[in-house]
Design an enzyme around this catalytic site. Structure first.
Site: not given
Ligand code: NDP
Ligand code: GDR
Length: 327
Positions: A127, A129, A151, A181
């Site tokens: 990520s 992050e 995280y 994304h």
């Molecule tokens: P989501 O939060 O939508 O999905 C996370 C998934 O992980 C869910 O299916 C959840 O299952 C599963 N999970 C949580 N805990 C466990 C566990 N103990 N064992 C097995 N599975 C588990 O995430 P995204 O689809 O958005 O992201 C996919 C991956 O990419 C994640 O690793 C995230 O950190 C990473 N990522 C995401 C980005 C983004 O912007 N979306 C950017 C960069 C990285 P359950 O429904 O059971 O909780």
């Molecule tokens: P992020 O996504 O932390 O970048 O992680 P999030 O959408 O939670 O926050 C993005 C930014 O928005 C600011 N923010 C708020 N965020 C949330 N959630 N709720 C609020 O009310 C709010 N107000 C302001 C946050 O401070 C932050 O700066 C996501 C996740 O999908 C991760 O798992 C992944 O790795 C990274 O993107 C890339």
């Protein structure tokens, strides 16, 4: 027929990736956790052809059984506790699942691969992050990592473990450093979906106010459907490697509010938005902007959906959903 195993099948990316792989002719297996997972019905409705196997990233014996049962050619490790704000309150659990869970998957994969000459291809969901307090703008594969949340720290552990297994055991293990994304399937706890849901509800007269934290943070937001394609492309390479996947554009939360409210015809959003310290983070990631040139050159990947189109897509979906709920 190639076989793929996806962890995190119930998440945003798990669903898009399943659809993509099924379309490409894969047999897809998904890891599902818990005894009565509330998202099971959603997965069955969206991707009925996915075969579900029970397991948890913190249980390596269970993962080993899942690998024997699915016999995958490709493994996409998307499972994680992924909500950054939650990770301060649950730092130890986040380390176990988001960090140590990667090691568990890598180790189960190494044992499953055994002495076979056929390499299992492994994808780790790293990520942006991990860049945290950014040491370079824009961020690339070689930018120094400086995570700012439990995280982020857990993701750094998983990232380096993936590289270490590649270097130590010759595994075909790639790490995608994906920037934020989003999509209509994004969880409502993340800021884009929180905003688009609230804006739709405000437009429909179902909600008066949107309460947020830091409005000045900047993110490089792309469309999840484009990003799962990059994951697949990484595993089709002859040699495993690490890639930044991003749009190369950054926008603040204020820009997001401008675009989302404008999409429903509201030009001044200030009367509807309130800031509350409750949503501020103990340490913020102020600016993320990725340099995807390696992915463009090697994978032939580029994003198809821009920021305005993404916000429009999410708003249209939330207007439909909230209209149906409001009836
Ligand atoms: P989501 O939060 O939508 O999905 C996370 C998934 O992980 C869910 O299916 C959840 O299952 C599963 N999970 C949580 N805990 C466990 C566990 N103990 N064992 C097995 N599975 C588990 O995430 P995204 O689809 O958005 O992201 C996919 C991956 O990419 C994640 O690793 C995230 O950190 C990473 N990522 C995401 C980005 C983004 O912007 N979306 C950017 C960069 C990285 P359950 O429904 O059971 O909780
Ligand atoms: P992020 O996504 O932390 O970048 O992680 P999030 O959408 O939670 O926050 C993005 C930014 O928005 C600011 N923010 C708020 N965020 C949330 N959630 N709720 C609020 O009310 C709010 N107000 C302001 C946050 O401070 C932050 O700066 C996501 C996740 O999908 C991760 O798992 C992944 O790795 C990274 O993107 C890339």
């Amino acid at each position: 027929m190639p076989r793929a195993l996806i962890t995190g099948i119930t998440g945003q990316d798990g669903l898009y990736l399943s659809e993509l792989l099924i379309e490409k002719g894969y047999e897809v297996f998904g890891l599902i956790r818990g005894q009565n997972n509330p998202k099971l019905d959603l997965v069955k409705a969206v991707v009925p052809d996915v075969k579900l196997l029970t397991g948890d990233l913190s249980d390596v014996a269970g993962l080993t059984r899942v690998l024997s049962a699915s016999q995958p050619d490709e493994i996409y490790n998307l499972g994680a506790i992924s909500y950054v704000a939650y990770s301060w309150e649950n730092a130890s659990l986040t380390s176990d699942v988001t960090g140590k869970g990667v090691l568990n998957m890598l180790e189960a994969t190494r044992q499953y691969e055994g002495d076979s000459t056929e390499k299992v291809k492994f994808y780790q969901a790293s990520s942006s992050e991990m860049f945290g307090k950014v040491q370079e703008v824009p961020q690339s594969e070689s930018t120094l990592l400086w995570p700012r949340s439990p995280y982020g720290v857990a993701k750094v552990f998983g990232h380096y473990m993936t590289i270490n297994y590649r270097e130590s055991y010759g595994m075909h293990a790639s790490s995608g450093i994906l920037f934020n994304h989003e999509s209509p399937r994004r969880g409502p706890e993340f800021v884009t979906r929180k905003v688009t849901q609230a804006v739709a509800r405000i437009k429909l007269g179902l909600q008066q106010e949107l309460v947020l934290g830091n409005l000045d943070a900047k993110r490089d937001w792309g469309f999840a459907g484009d990003y799962v394609d990059a994951m697949w492309r990484m595993l089709q390479q002859p040699v495993a490697d690490d890639y930044v996947i991003a749009t190369g554009e950054t926008h603040s939360i204020r820009d997001l509010l401008d675009a989302a409210f404008a999409a429903v015809g509201i030009e001044d959003w200030t009367p509807f938005v309130r800031q509350d310290p409750r949503f501020m983070r103990p340490a913020e990631v102020d600016l993320l902007i990725g340099d995807p040139s390696k992915a463009k050159a090697v994978l032939g990947w580029k994003p198809q959906v821009n920021f305005e189109e993404l916000v429009q897509m999410m708003i249209e979906n939330d207007l439909r959903e909230q209209t149906a709920l409001g009836r």
